[in-house]
Design an enzyme around this catalytic site. Structure first.
Site, PDB file in Angstrom:
ATOM      1  NE  ARG A 214      -0.546   1.020   4.792  1.00 24.13           N
ATOM      2  CZ  ARG A 214      -0.743   0.643   6.052  1.00 24.13           C
ATOM      3  NH1 ARG A 214      -1.579  -0.340   6.320  1.00 24.13           N
ATOM      4  NH2 ARG A 214      -0.117   1.255   7.029  1.00 24.13           N
ATOM      5  N   GLY A 215       0.217   2.415  -0.115  1.00 26.60           N
ATOM      6  CA  GLY A 215       0.888   3.710  -0.003  1.00 26.60           C
ATOM      7  C   GLY A 215       2.037   3.873  -0.994  1.00 26.60           C
ATOM      8  CG  ASP A 235       3.134  -4.751   3.425  1.00 30.16           C
ATOM      9  OD1 ASP A 235       2.942  -4.807   4.661  1.00 30.16           O
ATOM     10  OD2 ASP A 235       3.152  -3.693   2.792  1.00 30.16           O
ATOM     11  CG  ASN A 268       8.120   1.814   0.863  1.00 32.46           C
ATOM     12  OD1 ASN A 268       8.014   3.036   0.800  1.00 32.46           O
ATOM     13  ND2 ASN A 268       7.090   1.032   1.219  1.00 32.46           N
ATOM     14  CG  LEU A 277      13.954  11.536  24.079  1.00 29.41           C
ATOM     15  CD1 LEU A 277      13.874  10.303  23.197  1.00 29.41           C
ATOM     16  CD2 LEU A 277      15.313  12.184  23.938  1.00 29.41           C
ATOM     17  CB  ALA A 278       9.999  13.944  28.209  1.00 21.67           C
ATOM     18  CE1 TYR A 331       9.230   7.520   9.773  1.00 22.04           C
ATOM     19  CE2 TYR A 331       9.707   9.860   9.549  1.00 22.04           C
ATOM     20  CZ  TYR A 331       9.280   8.666   8.994  1.00 22.04           C
ATOM     21  OH  TYR A 331       8.904   8.623   7.672  1.00 22.04           O
ATOM     22  CB  THR A 363       0.283   8.465   2.369  1.00 21.30           C
ATOM     23  OG1 THR A 363       0.879   9.095   3.498  1.00 21.30           O
ATOM     24  CG2 THR A 363       1.248   8.447   1.211  1.00 21.30           C
TER      25      THR A 363
HETATM   26  P1  NAD Z   1       2.231   3.085   4.955  1.00 21.95           P
HETATM   27  O1  NAD Z   1       2.073   2.882   6.416  1.00 21.95           O
HETATM   28  O2  NAD Z   1       1.017   3.360   4.134  1.00 21.95           O
HETATM   29  O3  NAD Z   1       2.987   1.832   4.307  1.00 21.95           O
HETATM   30  C1  NAD Z   1       4.064   1.192   4.953  1.00 21.95           C
HETATM   31  C2  NAD Z   1       4.003  -0.276   4.611  1.00 21.95           C
HETATM   32  O4  NAD Z   1       5.084  -0.916   5.297  1.00 21.95           O
HETATM   33  C3  NAD Z   1       2.691  -0.932   5.075  1.00 21.95           C
HETATM   34  O5  NAD Z   1       2.094  -1.663   4.020  1.00 21.95           O
HETATM   35  C4  NAD Z   1       3.133  -1.828   6.230  1.00 21.95           C
HETATM   36  O6  NAD Z   1       2.353  -2.998   6.372  1.00 21.95           O
HETATM   37  C5  NAD Z   1       4.576  -2.151   5.830  1.00 21.95           C
HETATM   38  N1  NAD Z   1       5.331  -2.590   7.005  1.00 21.95           N
HETATM   39  C6  NAD Z   1       5.403  -1.969   8.204  1.00 21.95           C
HETATM   40  N2  NAD Z   1       6.137  -2.707   9.054  1.00 21.95           N
HETATM   41  C7  NAD Z   1       6.534  -3.814   8.370  1.00 21.95           C
HETATM   42  C8  NAD Z   1       7.320  -4.957   8.728  1.00 21.95           C
HETATM   43  N3  NAD Z   1       7.819  -5.116   9.956  1.00 21.95           N
HETATM   44  N4  NAD Z   1       7.543  -5.893   7.765  1.00 21.95           N
HETATM   45  C9  NAD Z   1       7.021  -5.747   6.528  1.00 21.95           C
HETATM   46  N5  NAD Z   1       6.291  -4.690   6.146  1.00 21.95           N
HETATM   47  C10 NAD Z   1       6.050  -3.742   7.064  1.00 21.95           C
HETATM   48  O7  NAD Z   1       3.324   4.248   4.803  1.00 21.95           O
HETATM   49  P2  NAD Z   1       3.694   5.198   3.570  1.00 21.95           P
HETATM   50  O8  NAD Z   1       3.202   6.559   3.886  1.00 21.95           O
HETATM   51  O9  NAD Z   1       3.378   4.582   2.256  1.00 21.95           O
HETATM   52  O10 NAD Z   1       5.291   5.268   3.764  1.00 21.95           O
HETATM   53  C11 NAD Z   1       6.191   4.431   3.071  1.00 21.95           C
HETATM   54  C12 NAD Z   1       7.603   4.844   3.466  1.00 21.95           C
HETATM   55  O11 NAD Z   1       7.796   6.232   3.177  1.00 21.95           O
HETATM   56  C13 NAD Z   1       7.874   4.685   4.963  1.00 21.95           C
HETATM   57  O12 NAD Z   1       9.190   4.227   5.138  1.00 21.95           O
HETATM   58  C14 NAD Z   1       7.713   6.091   5.494  1.00 21.95           C
HETATM   59  O13 NAD Z   1       8.446   6.286   6.659  1.00 21.95           O
HETATM   60  C15 NAD Z   1       8.256   6.901   4.332  1.00 21.95           C
HETATM   61  N6  NAD Z   1       7.788   8.298   4.292  1.00 21.95           N
HETATM   62  C16 NAD Z   1       6.468   8.615   4.138  1.00 21.95           C
HETATM   63  C17 NAD Z   1       6.096   9.955   4.070  1.00 21.95           C
HETATM   64  C18 NAD Z   1       4.664  10.387   3.863  1.00 21.95           C
HETATM   65  O14 NAD Z   1       4.394  11.593   3.772  1.00 21.95           O
HETATM   66  N7  NAD Z   1       3.713   9.478   3.748  1.00 21.95           N
HETATM   67  C19 NAD Z   1       7.051  10.957   4.203  1.00 21.95           C
HETATM   68  C20 NAD Z   1       8.371  10.593   4.390  1.00 21.95           C
HETATM   69  C21 NAD Z   1       8.737   9.263   4.408  1.00 21.95           C
END
Ligand code: NAD
Length: 419
Positions: A214-215, A235, A268, A277-278, A331, A363
Protein backbone atom coordinates in the site's frame (compact mmCIF):
# COMPACT_ATOMS: atom_id res chain seq x y z
CA UNK A 1 -7.32 14.45 -6.68
CA UNK A 2 -6.30 17.91 -5.43
CA UNK A 3 -6.72 18.66 -1.71
CA UNK A 4 -9.72 20.75 -0.61
CA UNK A 5 -7.79 24.02 -0.33
CA UNK A 6 -6.35 23.56 -3.84
CA UNK A 7 -9.81 22.77 -5.24
CA UNK A 8 -11.12 26.01 -3.67
CA UNK A 9 -8.24 28.01 -5.12
CA UNK A 10 -9.13 26.72 -8.59
CA UNK A 11 -12.76 27.88 -8.36
CA UNK A 12 -13.46 31.33 -9.86
CA UNK A 13 -14.87 33.16 -6.84
CA UNK A 14 -12.67 31.71 -4.08
CA UNK A 15 -9.59 32.00 -6.26
CA UNK A 16 -10.23 35.72 -6.85
CA UNK A 17 -10.69 36.31 -3.13
CA UNK A 18 -7.63 34.16 -2.36
CA UNK A 19 -5.45 36.12 -4.78
CA UNK A 20 -6.63 39.46 -3.31
CA UNK A 21 -5.65 38.45 0.21
CA UNK A 22 -2.40 36.84 -0.94
CA UNK A 23 -3.15 33.14 -0.27
CA UNK A 24 -0.94 30.58 -2.07
CA UNK A 25 -2.44 29.41 -5.40
CA UNK A 26 -1.20 25.85 -6.06
CA UNK A 27 -1.07 25.01 -9.77
CA UNK A 28 -1.87 21.56 -11.12
CA UNK A 29 1.43 19.76 -11.73
CA UNK A 30 2.02 17.76 -14.91
CA UNK A 31 2.43 14.09 -14.09
CA UNK A 32 2.68 10.73 -15.79
CA UNK A 33 4.11 11.54 -19.19
CA UNK A 34 7.66 10.68 -20.24
CA UNK A 35 7.67 13.52 -22.78
CA UNK A 36 8.94 17.03 -22.12
CA UNK A 37 5.72 18.44 -23.56
CA UNK A 38 7.11 21.60 -25.16
CA UNK A 39 10.12 23.52 -26.39
CA UNK A 40 13.46 23.28 -24.63
CA UNK A 41 16.12 25.95 -24.77
CA UNK A 42 19.71 24.91 -24.17
CA UNK A 43 22.29 27.52 -23.27
CA UNK A 44 25.73 27.93 -21.80
CA UNK A 45 29.04 26.81 -23.15
CA UNK A 46 30.97 24.04 -21.49
CA UNK A 47 31.93 20.38 -21.59
CA UNK A 48 28.31 19.17 -21.29
CA UNK A 49 26.54 21.13 -24.06
CA UNK A 50 27.18 18.45 -26.67
CA UNK A 51 26.00 15.53 -24.50
CA UNK A 52 22.97 17.55 -23.33
CA UNK A 53 22.02 18.35 -26.93
CA UNK A 54 22.13 14.65 -27.78
CA UNK A 55 19.84 13.78 -24.86
CA UNK A 56 17.42 16.53 -25.90
CA UNK A 57 17.39 15.19 -29.46
CA UNK A 58 16.52 11.73 -28.09
CA UNK A 59 13.75 13.18 -25.92
CA UNK A 60 12.32 14.91 -28.96
CA UNK A 61 11.72 11.47 -30.44
CA UNK A 62 9.09 10.63 -27.85
CA UNK A 63 7.96 14.18 -27.31
CA UNK A 64 4.72 15.28 -28.95
CA UNK A 65 5.95 18.79 -29.62
CA UNK A 66 9.09 20.00 -31.29
CA UNK A 67 12.10 21.20 -29.40
CA UNK A 68 13.28 24.73 -29.94
CA UNK A 69 15.27 25.55 -33.06
CA UNK A 70 18.59 26.30 -31.38
CA UNK A 71 18.44 22.87 -29.76
CA UNK A 72 17.70 21.21 -33.05
CA UNK A 73 20.67 23.03 -34.51
CA UNK A 74 22.79 22.00 -31.60
CA UNK A 75 21.74 18.41 -31.87
CA UNK A 76 22.49 18.43 -35.58
CA UNK A 77 25.87 20.07 -35.16
CA UNK A 78 26.85 18.30 -31.97
CA UNK A 79 29.60 20.21 -30.28
CA UNK A 80 28.38 23.74 -30.87
CA UNK A 81 29.19 26.26 -28.16
CA UNK A 82 25.83 27.73 -27.12
CA UNK A 83 22.25 28.35 -28.10
CA UNK A 84 21.46 32.03 -28.44
CA UNK A 85 18.02 33.20 -27.46
CA UNK A 86 16.61 36.18 -29.29
CA UNK A 87 14.77 38.39 -26.75
CA UNK A 88 12.85 39.94 -29.67
CA UNK A 89 11.06 36.61 -30.28
CA UNK A 90 7.26 36.97 -30.10
CA UNK A 91 5.79 36.75 -26.59
CA UNK A 92 4.03 33.47 -27.42
CA UNK A 93 7.43 31.88 -28.05
CA UNK A 94 7.46 29.99 -24.78
CA UNK A 95 9.53 27.17 -23.31
CA UNK A 96 8.73 24.07 -21.31
CA UNK A 97 12.31 23.75 -20.14
CA UNK A 98 15.55 25.68 -19.88
CA UNK A 99 18.84 23.80 -19.64
CA UNK A 100 22.03 25.69 -18.92
CA UNK A 101 25.50 24.19 -19.14
CA UNK A 102 27.42 26.09 -16.48
CA UNK A 103 30.60 24.01 -16.72
CA UNK A 104 32.10 26.76 -18.87
CA UNK A 105 31.95 29.15 -15.92
CA UNK A 106 35.42 29.03 -14.43
CA UNK A 107 35.71 32.37 -12.61
CA UNK A 108 33.38 34.20 -10.28
CA UNK A 109 33.21 37.09 -12.75
CA UNK A 110 31.66 34.70 -15.28
CA UNK A 111 28.71 33.87 -13.00
CA UNK A 112 26.98 36.78 -14.72
CA UNK A 113 26.33 34.29 -17.55
CA UNK A 114 23.54 32.86 -15.37
CA UNK A 115 21.81 36.24 -15.29
CA UNK A 116 22.39 36.73 -19.02
CA UNK A 117 20.77 33.41 -19.98
CA UNK A 118 17.91 33.23 -17.50
CA UNK A 119 16.86 36.88 -17.19
CA UNK A 120 15.26 37.09 -20.66
CA UNK A 121 13.96 33.51 -20.65
CA UNK A 122 12.43 32.63 -17.24
CA UNK A 123 9.37 34.74 -17.97
CA UNK A 124 8.73 32.55 -21.00
CA UNK A 125 8.62 29.29 -19.04
CA UNK A 126 5.29 27.47 -19.16
CA UNK A 127 3.40 26.19 -16.13
CA UNK A 128 5.00 23.02 -14.67
CA UNK A 129 8.15 23.93 -16.58
CA UNK A 130 11.66 22.73 -15.87
CA UNK A 131 15.01 24.36 -15.22
CA UNK A 132 18.17 22.26 -15.10
CA UNK A 133 21.59 23.75 -14.45
CA UNK A 134 24.49 21.48 -15.32
CA UNK A 135 27.69 22.29 -13.50
CA UNK A 136 30.87 21.18 -11.83
CA UNK A 137 31.25 21.43 -8.06
CA UNK A 138 30.57 25.14 -7.43
CA UNK A 139 28.58 26.32 -4.42
CA UNK A 140 27.66 29.51 -6.29
CA UNK A 141 25.43 27.43 -8.57
CA UNK A 142 23.63 25.94 -5.56
CA UNK A 143 22.69 29.37 -4.24
CA UNK A 144 21.44 30.31 -7.68
CA UNK A 145 19.32 27.21 -8.35
CA UNK A 146 17.78 27.10 -4.88
CA UNK A 147 16.73 30.73 -5.10
CA UNK A 148 15.37 30.38 -8.61
CA UNK A 149 13.40 27.32 -7.44
CA UNK A 150 11.73 29.45 -4.79
CA UNK A 151 10.90 32.15 -7.33
CA UNK A 152 9.43 29.80 -9.94
CA UNK A 153 7.93 27.07 -7.71
CA UNK A 154 4.55 28.77 -7.29
CA UNK A 155 4.09 28.30 -11.06
CA UNK A 156 4.79 24.58 -10.72
CA UNK A 157 8.29 24.98 -12.18
CA UNK A 158 11.08 22.85 -10.71
CA UNK A 159 14.73 23.94 -10.65
CA UNK A 160 17.54 21.47 -10.08
CA UNK A 161 21.33 21.41 -10.29
CA UNK A 162 23.30 18.47 -11.63
CA UNK A 163 26.99 18.23 -10.78
CA UNK A 164 28.63 16.07 -13.39
CA UNK A 165 31.98 14.50 -12.61
CA UNK A 166 34.76 14.94 -15.18
CA UNK A 167 34.57 11.97 -17.53
CA UNK A 168 30.86 11.35 -16.80
CA UNK A 169 29.59 13.60 -19.61
CA UNK A 170 27.96 10.69 -21.43
CA UNK A 171 26.20 9.52 -18.23
CA UNK A 172 23.77 12.42 -17.87
CA UNK A 173 21.02 10.92 -20.06
CA UNK A 174 18.81 9.14 -17.50
CA UNK A 175 19.06 12.01 -15.02
CA UNK A 176 18.38 14.73 -17.57
CA UNK A 177 15.39 12.82 -18.94
CA UNK A 178 13.98 12.41 -15.44
CA UNK A 179 14.46 16.05 -14.51
CA UNK A 180 13.02 17.41 -17.76
CA UNK A 181 9.81 15.37 -17.80
CA UNK A 182 6.69 15.30 -15.57
CA UNK A 183 8.19 12.29 -13.77
CA UNK A 184 10.12 14.70 -11.54
CA UNK A 185 6.99 16.74 -10.68
CA UNK A 186 7.78 17.08 -6.96
CA UNK A 187 11.61 17.18 -7.07
CA UNK A 188 12.93 20.73 -6.85
CA UNK A 189 15.86 22.62 -5.33
CA UNK A 190 18.00 19.47 -5.42
CA UNK A 191 21.69 19.04 -6.09
CA UNK A 192 22.29 15.75 -7.86
CA UNK A 193 25.71 14.25 -8.46
CA UNK A 194 26.31 12.14 -11.55
CA UNK A 195 29.41 9.97 -11.66
CA UNK A 196 30.78 7.51 -14.16
CA UNK A 197 28.54 4.52 -13.35
CA UNK A 198 26.52 3.15 -16.25
CA UNK A 199 22.82 3.59 -16.81
CA UNK A 200 20.97 0.25 -16.44
CA UNK A 201 17.29 0.23 -17.45
CA UNK A 202 14.97 -1.56 -15.04
CA UNK A 203 13.15 -3.48 -17.79
CA UNK A 204 13.49 -7.24 -17.34
CA UNK A 205 15.12 -6.91 -13.91
CA UNK A 206 13.92 -8.39 -10.64
CA UNK A 207 13.00 -5.99 -7.85
CA UNK A 208 12.05 -6.45 -4.20
CA UNK A 209 9.96 -3.67 -2.63
CA UNK A 210 9.39 -3.91 1.12
CA UNK A 211 6.11 -2.50 2.42
CA UNK A 212 4.86 -2.90 -1.15
CA UNK A 213 1.18 -3.58 -0.51
CA UNK A 214 0.00 0.00 0.00
CA UNK A 215 0.89 3.71 0.00
CA UNK A 216 4.26 4.75 -1.35
CA UNK A 217 5.52 1.15 -1.57
CA UNK A 218 2.62 0.09 -3.80
CA UNK A 219 3.27 3.12 -6.04
CA UNK A 220 6.97 2.19 -6.28
CA UNK A 221 6.06 -1.37 -7.25
CA UNK A 222 3.54 -0.13 -9.83
CA UNK A 223 6.01 2.25 -11.48
CA UNK A 224 8.80 -0.37 -11.58
CA UNK A 225 6.32 -2.78 -13.17
CA UNK A 226 5.28 -0.14 -15.69
CA UNK A 227 8.97 0.13 -16.61
CA UNK A 228 9.08 -3.62 -17.22
CA UNK A 229 10.61 -4.93 -14.00
CA UNK A 230 9.46 -8.16 -12.35
CA UNK A 231 8.49 -6.89 -8.90
CA UNK A 232 8.11 -8.89 -5.70
CA UNK A 233 6.00 -6.98 -3.17
CA UNK A 234 6.85 -7.85 0.43
CA UNK A 235 4.53 -6.86 3.26
CA UNK A 236 2.98 -8.09 6.50
CA UNK A 237 -0.23 -9.00 4.61
CA UNK A 238 -1.88 -8.72 1.17
CA UNK A 239 1.40 -9.27 -0.62
CA UNK A 240 3.07 -11.88 -2.80
CA UNK A 241 5.75 -12.26 -0.14
CA UNK A 242 4.22 -12.02 3.36
CA UNK A 243 6.96 -11.49 5.88
CA UNK A 244 7.70 -9.33 8.90
CA UNK A 245 11.13 -7.86 8.08
CA UNK A 246 12.01 -7.67 11.77
CA UNK A 247 11.82 -11.43 12.41
CA UNK A 248 15.29 -12.83 13.15
CA UNK A 249 15.30 -15.24 10.19
CA UNK A 250 13.95 -12.70 7.64
CA UNK A 251 17.39 -11.89 6.12
CA UNK A 252 18.21 -15.57 5.69
CA UNK A 253 14.78 -16.36 4.20
CA UNK A 254 15.13 -13.50 1.73
CA UNK A 255 18.63 -14.59 0.72
CA UNK A 256 17.19 -18.09 0.01
CA UNK A 257 14.20 -16.67 -1.89
CA UNK A 258 16.52 -14.66 -4.15
CA UNK A 259 19.33 -17.18 -4.35
CA UNK A 260 19.08 -17.00 -8.16
CA UNK A 261 19.73 -13.27 -8.10
CA UNK A 262 18.12 -9.93 -7.40
CA UNK A 263 18.67 -6.64 -9.24
CA UNK A 264 16.84 -3.94 -7.32
CA UNK A 265 16.24 -3.73 -3.56
CA UNK A 266 13.92 -0.99 -2.28
CA UNK A 267 13.77 -0.49 1.49
CA UNK A 268 10.38 1.20 1.79
CA UNK A 269 8.64 -0.47 4.77
CA UNK A 270 8.51 1.96 7.65
CA UNK A 271 6.48 3.00 10.66
CA UNK A 272 6.03 6.07 12.84
CA UNK A 273 5.59 5.92 16.62
CA UNK A 274 5.54 9.59 17.52
CA UNK A 275 5.97 10.86 21.05
CA UNK A 276 8.23 13.48 22.62
CA UNK A 277 11.44 11.99 23.99
CA UNK A 278 10.43 12.61 27.62
CA UNK A 279 7.44 10.32 27.03
CA UNK A 280 9.23 7.75 24.88
CA UNK A 281 9.80 4.37 26.58
CA UNK A 282 12.61 2.20 25.28
CA UNK A 283 10.31 -0.42 23.71
CA UNK A 284 8.56 2.27 21.64
CA UNK A 285 11.92 3.63 20.46
CA UNK A 286 13.38 0.23 19.74
CA UNK A 287 10.41 -1.39 17.98
CA UNK A 288 10.44 1.47 15.45
CA UNK A 289 14.20 1.24 15.08
CA UNK A 290 13.85 -2.49 14.27
CA UNK A 291 11.52 -1.84 11.30
CA UNK A 292 13.03 1.36 9.93
CA UNK A 293 16.76 0.80 10.33
CA UNK A 294 17.99 -2.45 11.87
CA UNK A 295 15.99 -4.74 9.55
CA UNK A 296 17.04 -2.81 6.39
CA UNK A 297 20.68 -3.01 7.56
CA UNK A 298 20.47 -6.78 8.19
CA UNK A 299 18.58 -7.44 4.95
CA UNK A 300 21.06 -5.38 2.94
CA UNK A 301 23.93 -7.38 4.40
CA UNK A 302 22.18 -10.65 3.54
CA UNK A 303 21.12 -9.63 0.03
CA UNK A 304 24.24 -7.88 -1.30
CA UNK A 305 25.87 -11.25 -2.05
CA UNK A 306 22.87 -12.25 -4.23
CA UNK A 307 22.57 -8.82 -5.90
CA UNK A 308 23.59 -9.13 -9.51
CA UNK A 309 26.34 -6.92 -10.99
CA UNK A 310 25.14 -3.31 -11.31
CA UNK A 311 22.45 -4.01 -8.74
CA UNK A 312 20.60 -1.09 -7.22
CA UNK A 313 19.64 -0.34 -3.60
CA UNK A 314 17.23 2.51 -2.84
CA UNK A 315 16.26 3.50 0.71
CA UNK A 316 13.13 5.47 1.53
CA UNK A 317 14.26 7.95 4.18
CA UNK A 318 12.34 11.09 5.15
CA UNK A 319 12.63 14.85 5.31
CA UNK A 320 12.43 14.41 9.11
CA UNK A 321 15.88 12.80 8.89
CA UNK A 322 17.26 16.03 7.47
CA UNK A 323 15.12 18.71 9.11
CA UNK A 324 14.25 17.00 12.40
CA UNK A 325 10.71 16.99 13.77
CA UNK A 326 9.35 17.41 17.30
CA UNK A 327 7.86 14.14 18.51
CA UNK A 328 9.91 12.12 16.02
CA UNK A 329 13.33 11.62 17.64
CA UNK A 330 12.99 7.87 17.10
CA UNK A 331 11.76 8.18 13.50
CA UNK A 332 14.27 10.86 12.47
CA UNK A 333 17.15 8.88 14.03
CA UNK A 334 16.13 5.75 12.13
CA UNK A 335 15.62 7.55 8.81
CA UNK A 336 18.92 9.46 9.17
CA UNK A 337 20.54 6.11 10.00
CA UNK A 338 19.51 4.97 6.50
CA UNK A 339 21.48 7.93 5.14
CA UNK A 340 24.53 6.63 7.05
CA UNK A 341 24.02 3.31 5.30
CA UNK A 342 24.02 5.13 1.95
CA UNK A 343 27.29 6.88 2.82
CA UNK A 344 29.15 4.10 4.60
CA UNK A 345 28.37 0.72 3.06
CA UNK A 346 31.12 -0.78 0.92
CA UNK A 347 29.86 -2.05 -2.41
CA UNK A 348 31.52 -3.33 -5.56
CA UNK A 349 30.53 -4.88 -8.95
CA UNK A 350 28.89 -1.60 -10.02
CA UNK A 351 26.21 -1.84 -7.32
CA UNK A 352 24.85 1.57 -6.34
CA UNK A 353 22.95 2.82 -3.29
CA UNK A 354 20.83 5.96 -2.98
CA UNK A 355 18.05 7.35 -0.82
CA UNK A 356 14.94 9.38 -1.40
CA UNK A 357 13.72 11.68 1.35
CA UNK A 358 10.01 12.36 0.87
CA UNK A 359 8.53 15.51 2.34
CA UNK A 360 4.77 15.92 2.68
CA UNK A 361 3.18 13.14 0.62
CA UNK A 362 -0.59 12.63 0.41
CA UNK A 363 -1.03 9.21 2.04
CA UNK A 364 -3.07 7.63 4.85
CA UNK A 365 -0.22 8.60 7.18
CA UNK A 366 -0.52 12.33 6.40
CA UNK A 367 -4.35 12.21 6.13
CA UNK A 368 -4.38 11.22 9.81
CA UNK A 369 -2.55 14.43 10.87
CA UNK A 370 -4.45 17.21 12.68
CA UNK A 371 -5.86 19.57 10.04
CA UNK A 372 -3.68 22.57 10.98
CA UNK A 373 -0.42 20.59 10.88
CA UNK A 374 -1.52 19.02 7.60
CA UNK A 375 -2.25 22.37 5.94
CA UNK A 376 1.09 23.84 7.03
CA UNK A 377 2.89 20.72 5.77
CA UNK A 378 1.22 21.04 2.40
CA UNK A 379 1.96 24.72 1.82
CA UNK A 380 5.49 25.09 3.25
CA UNK A 381 7.24 24.29 0.00
CA UNK A 382 7.97 26.09 -3.26
CA UNK A 383 5.19 24.24 -5.13
CA UNK A 384 2.60 25.11 -2.41
CA UNK A 385 1.11 21.58 -2.33
CA UNK A 386 1.72 18.05 -1.10
CA UNK A 387 3.31 15.41 -3.31
CA UNK A 388 1.75 12.12 -4.36
CA UNK A 389 3.08 8.58 -3.78
CA UNK A 390 3.76 8.37 -7.52
CA UNK A 391 6.21 11.29 -7.24
CA UNK A 392 8.34 9.29 -4.80
CA UNK A 393 7.91 6.19 -6.97
CA UNK A 394 9.12 7.93 -10.15
CA UNK A 395 12.20 9.15 -8.28
CA UNK A 396 12.95 5.65 -7.00
CA UNK A 397 12.53 4.25 -10.53
CA UNK A 398 14.98 6.81 -11.92
CA UNK A 399 17.55 5.94 -9.21
CA UNK A 400 16.99 2.22 -9.86
CA UNK A 401 17.64 2.69 -13.56
CA UNK A 402 20.40 5.28 -13.69
CA UNK A 403 24.01 4.96 -12.57
CA UNK A 404 23.59 7.70 -9.96
CA UNK A 405 25.29 6.61 -6.73
CA UNK A 406 25.36 7.74 -3.06
CA UNK A 407 22.83 10.53 -3.60
CA UNK A 408 20.09 11.61 -1.23
CA UNK A 409 17.28 13.15 -3.23
CA UNK A 410 14.50 14.98 -1.46
CA UNK A 411 11.04 14.57 -2.97
CA UNK A 412 9.54 17.52 -1.17
CA UNK A 413 8.62 20.26 -3.65
CA UNK A 414 11.60 22.19 -2.22
CA UNK A 415 10.25 22.18 1.32
CA UNK A 416 11.34 25.11 3.41
CA UNK A 417 12.08 22.65 6.23
CA UNK A 418 15.73 21.66 6.55
CA UNK A 419 16.55 23.44 3.32
P1 NAD B 1 2.23 3.09 4.96
O1 NAD B 1 2.07 2.88 6.42
O2 NAD B 1 1.02 3.36 4.13
O3 NAD B 1 2.99 1.83 4.31
C1 NAD B 1 4.06 1.19 4.95
C2 NAD B 1 4.00 -0.28 4.61
O4 NAD B 1 5.08 -0.92 5.30
C3 NAD B 1 2.69 -0.93 5.08
O5 NAD B 1 2.09 -1.66 4.02
C4 NAD B 1 3.13 -1.83 6.23
O6 NAD B 1 2.35 -3.00 6.37
C5 NAD B 1 4.58 -2.15 5.83
N1 NAD B 1 5.33 -2.59 7.01
C6 NAD B 1 5.40 -1.97 8.20
N2 NAD B 1 6.14 -2.71 9.05
C7 NAD B 1 6.53 -3.81 8.37
C8 NAD B 1 7.32 -4.96 8.73
N3 NAD B 1 7.82 -5.12 9.96
N4 NAD B 1 7.54 -5.89 7.77
C9 NAD B 1 7.02 -5.75 6.53
N5 NAD B 1 6.29 -4.69 6.15
C10 NAD B 1 6.05 -3.74 7.06
O7 NAD B 1 3.32 4.25 4.80
P2 NAD B 1 3.69 5.20 3.57
O8 NAD B 1 3.20 6.56 3.89
O9 NAD B 1 3.38 4.58 2.26
O10 NAD B 1 5.29 5.27 3.76
C11 NAD B 1 6.19 4.43 3.07
C12 NAD B 1 7.60 4.84 3.47
O11 NAD B 1 7.80 6.23 3.18
C13 NAD B 1 7.87 4.68 4.96
O12 NAD B 1 9.19 4.23 5.14
C14 NAD B 1 7.71 6.09 5.49
O13 NAD B 1 8.45 6.29 6.66
C15 NAD B 1 8.26 6.90 4.33
N6 NAD B 1 7.79 8.30 4.29
C16 NAD B 1 6.47 8.61 4.14
C17 NAD B 1 6.10 9.96 4.07
C18 NAD B 1 4.66 10.39 3.86
O14 NAD B 1 4.39 11.59 3.77
N7 NAD B 1 3.71 9.48 3.75
C19 NAD B 1 7.05 10.96 4.20
C20 NAD B 1 8.37 10.59 4.39
C21 NAD B 1 8.74 9.26 4.41
Amino acid sequence: MADLYTQLMRMPVTSTVGKRIGLPQPVELDRGSSAVGGRVLLGGAGRLAEAAARVLAELRADSATALDDPVRELAARAGLDAAVFNPAAPADHRFKALVFDATGISTSAELVELQRFFHPTVGRLQRSGRVVVLGGERRALEGFTRSLGKELGPRGVTVNLVHVEEGAEERIGATLKFLLTPRSAYVSGQVIRVGTNKHKPVAGRTALVTGGSRGIGAAIADVLEREGAHVVRLDLADAELELDITTPDAPERLAERFADGLDILVHNAGVTKDRTLAKMPEDRWQSLMEVNLLAPERITEALVPVLRDEGRIVCVSSLSAIAGNAGQTNYATSKAGLLDLVTDIELDRGITINAVAPGFIETKMTAAMPVGVREVGRRLNSLRQGGLPVDVAETVAWLAGSGVDRNVVRVCGQSLLGA
